[in-house]
Enzyme design. Sequence first.
Site, PDB file in Angstrom:
ATOM      1  N   ASP A 233      -9.205  -6.131  -4.348  1.00 52.12           N
ATOM      2  CA  ASP A 233      -8.876  -5.115  -3.579  1.00 52.12           C
ATOM      3  C   ASP A 233      -9.919  -3.854  -4.145  1.00 52.12           C
ATOM      4  OD1 ASP A 233      -7.794  -2.608  -2.440  1.00 52.12           O
ATOM      5  OD2 ASP A 233      -5.670  -3.098  -3.054  1.00 52.12           O
TER       6      ASP A 233
ATOM      7  N   HIS B 253      -7.363  -5.608  -0.069  1.00 46.79           N
ATOM      8  CA  HIS B 253      -6.266  -4.857  -0.027  1.00 46.79           C
ATOM      9  C   HIS B 253      -5.273  -4.976   1.253  1.00 46.79           C
ATOM     10  CE1 HIS B 253      -4.053  -0.953  -0.080  1.00 46.79           C
ATOM     11  NE2 HIS B 253      -4.212  -0.725   1.167  1.00 46.79           N
TER      12      HIS B 253
ATOM     13  N   SER C 196       0.913  -1.179  -0.032  1.00 45.28           N
ATOM     14  CA  SER C 196      -0.122   0.232   0.034  1.00 45.28           C
ATOM     15  C   SER C 196       0.790   1.290   0.106  1.00 45.28           C
ATOM     16  CB  SER C 196      -0.872  -0.098   1.119  1.00 45.28           C
ATOM     17  OG  SER C 196      -1.856   0.937   1.155  1.00 45.28           O
TER      18      SER C 196
END
Length: 344
Positions: free
Chosen positions: A294, A324, A218
Amino acid sequence: MPTSIGMYLKRLLYKIRRILLKSTTMVQLQAILMKTPLLYQFSERLPSLCLLIFSFYLGCGIYSIFLDLLILLFTLWTIAVLLYNAQDKLLYFPCEPETSRVYVPRISKISDCESITITSSDGTLIHAFLLKHSHPIERPTVIFYHGNAGNIGYRMENGFHLMSECGVNVLLMEYRGYGLSGGEISEQGIYSDALAAVKYVKNRVDLDSSKVVIMGRSLGGAIAIETATHPECSDIFALILENTFTSLPDIAKRVLNISLIKMVPEWCYKNRYKSLDKIRRVRQPTLFLSGRSDTLIPPTHMDSLYLASGSTKKEMSSFPDGDHNSTWTEPGYFFAVKSFLQSL
């Protein structure tokens, strides 16, 4: 004439205010402002201040386009300053959960775990955990850059499986302003912390300095890309990216999904993390781990980064059910990492 124009503008501003107050973004911004007393008090007084100035020049019988523009520019400038300074609060969440800044959990099944302190270039002290394989000098060392919330304690299980299933050492570091690290959060400061972690690993006599792997998930993916392009990291063994984005402005437009946000120029963003531009300069072998389910960062961002990467050895591993934060729990995840590293 001035009075009628004044009434029209007042009604127009009232309508705009009603629309803004209903938006999710303004609700979040108001919550942030309420946590910052000085900003909140100023924002509370801003409409009254503008109305006072507006009433003054109307009461004096002055009708000036220049003064209208001046007041409009002052209002927009003030709002822009408030939004600019509130961006960190909308991006970084070091206090989720609330104990994250004082308590970093460990897991008992990790026997060889060092709690270490790394000094960043500006003197900021950075906290990290080093999980060592039974034969650390013979194994690659993965430096893991985490996402935008919590601390490294919540990545310990992930780190343990990386170590045990992929046969590597793992350094879990937490950026300034996170966990037990000192300092205040900033984009450039975090970049400095990430680079300091690489230097630390390279200077350890019990670790192989020629096999340093940087891995980011991320937000950590953007930090890993920046680190990989630094001149002092040209000899990095490999780069691993998981569910990351092309740039922060790109993801902000997607997450907020407000037409006004889409018109905001890039220079208005305090944090940019322009990964798509930077990854063109990446030359290290790169593995892309993409959770195709995601819902926070569209998988197309990973596709764009893969295509733009300047690496001559790059692989994409996709996980259809990976979301995610939990792609690492999907079958085949650690096999993909291990196979990639063994192929180098």
